[in-house]
Design an enzyme around this catalytic site. Structure first.
Site, PDB file in Angstrom:
ATOM      1  N   LYS A 196      -2.107  -1.614  -9.336  1.00  0.00           N
ATOM      2  CA  LYS A 196      -3.035  -1.893  -8.748  1.00  0.00           C
ATOM      3  C   LYS A 196      -3.393  -0.156  -8.683  1.00  0.00           C
ATOM      4  O   LYS A 196      -2.661   0.115  -8.008  1.00  0.00           O
ATOM      5  CB  LYS A 196      -3.314  -2.313  -7.472  1.00  0.00           C
ATOM      6  N   ASP A 197      -4.564   0.024  -9.220  1.00  0.00           N
ATOM      7  CA  ASP A 197      -5.532   1.040  -8.913  1.00  0.00           C
ATOM      8  C   ASP A 197      -5.014   2.028  -9.750  1.00  0.00           C
ATOM      9  O   ASP A 197      -4.714   3.811  -9.567  1.00  0.00           O
ATOM     10  CB  ASP A 197      -5.845   1.779  -7.413  1.00  0.00           C
TER      11      ASP A 197
ATOM     12  N   ASP B  38      -3.165   7.998   2.302  1.00  0.00           N
ATOM     13  CA  ASP B  38      -3.039   7.081   1.823  1.00  0.00           C
ATOM     14  C   ASP B  38      -2.152   7.704  -0.024  1.00  0.00           C
ATOM     15  O   ASP B  38      -3.137   8.835  -0.353  1.00  0.00           O
ATOM     16  CB  ASP B  38      -4.352   6.424   1.272  1.00  0.00           C
TER      17      ASP B  38
ATOM     18  N   ASN C  85       0.306  -1.162   0.182  1.00  0.00           N
ATOM     19  CA  ASN C  85       0.083  -0.001   0.637  1.00  0.00           C
ATOM     20  C   ASN C  85       1.210   1.304   0.191  1.00  0.00           C
ATOM     21  O   ASN C  85       1.717   1.599   1.022  1.00  0.00           O
ATOM     22  CB  ASN C  85      -0.999   0.297   0.803  1.00  0.00           C
TER      23      ASN C  85
END
Length: 221
Positions: free
Chosen positions: A148-149, A132, A114
């Site tokens: 991802k993302d 984040d 993350n």
């Protein structure tokens, strides 16, 4: 000097709100597994009560789409962690944390990187806070890497959440994380995938530092 928390201590792992959502953090009570100069390791147990920002109709923010998820109005929701538990590791000096995921049958599913701001600790309030950075990486047990993302990071730039230069730095941080993965440095090499939570650990209490605008039970009624 850094004040480390003892194993078994309940802390709050906080993702701060930003911009017009600055007063709407994501607060996850967690239990310290290890905390020392090599990093903070904490456990998010299944069923843990938490606070998180959601859209005003109760849906997860990502349902608004990769741009509106950063601009639409939000409220805080009191909820519980509904997945299997997550073991999180925040390595010192790194703009990311590493999450360990397991399936319902206990089989290890993989690592999740993350991307986030380096953590700021508040020993007195037992909080570790970060922001984040949207972009993430998934690492399979065979060490295959998946981005991802990326669309959400692009949406964050369009929405003004990040500048293009900030987004470039986040992508560079992801490449730095990949270099650590390829070199199989800690925490990947620390064998946390074999760790299991002690059976006598109790669930943390719900966060009390913020009053939710929306209550989970109301959403499901």
């Amino acid at each position: 000097m850094t004040r480390y928390w003892e194993p078994g201590t309940t802390i709050e792992w906080v993702y701060e709100g930003t911009g017009r959502h600055a007063d709407l953090p994501n607060v996850r009570p967690m239990t310290v597994v290890r905390d020392d100069a090599d990093g903070l390791v904490a456990w998010l147990a299944p069923g843990t009560p938490l606070l998180k920002p959601v859209l005003v109709d109760g849906r997860e923010t990502r349902h608004a789409g990769p741009v509106a998820m950063f601009t639409d109005d939000r409220v805080l929701k009191l909820d519980v962690w509904r997945g299997t538990g997550i073991l999180k590791v925040a390595p010192p000096g790194r703009p990311w944390s590493v999450w360990h995921f397991w399936a319902e049958d206990g089989a290890f599913r993989g690592w999740y990187v993350n991307l986030e701001r380096e953590h700021v600790r508040d020993a007195a309030s037992r909080r570790t806070s970060t922001v984040d950075h949207v972009l993430d990486l998934w690492i399979d047990p065979d060490r295959g890497i998946e981005w991802k993302d990326e669309d959400e990071l692009e949406g964050a730039v369009t929405a003004g959440r990040f500048t293009p230069a900030e987004a470039e730095q986040i992508v560079a941080d992801a490449h730095a994380a990949i270099r650590d993965i390829e070199a199989w440095t800690p925490p990947f090499s620390d064998d946390w995938q074999y760790w299991r939570a002690p059976a006598d650990w109790r669930l943390p209490a719900a966060p009390t530092t913020h009053q939710p605008t929306l209550i989970a039970e109301e959403l499901h009624s």
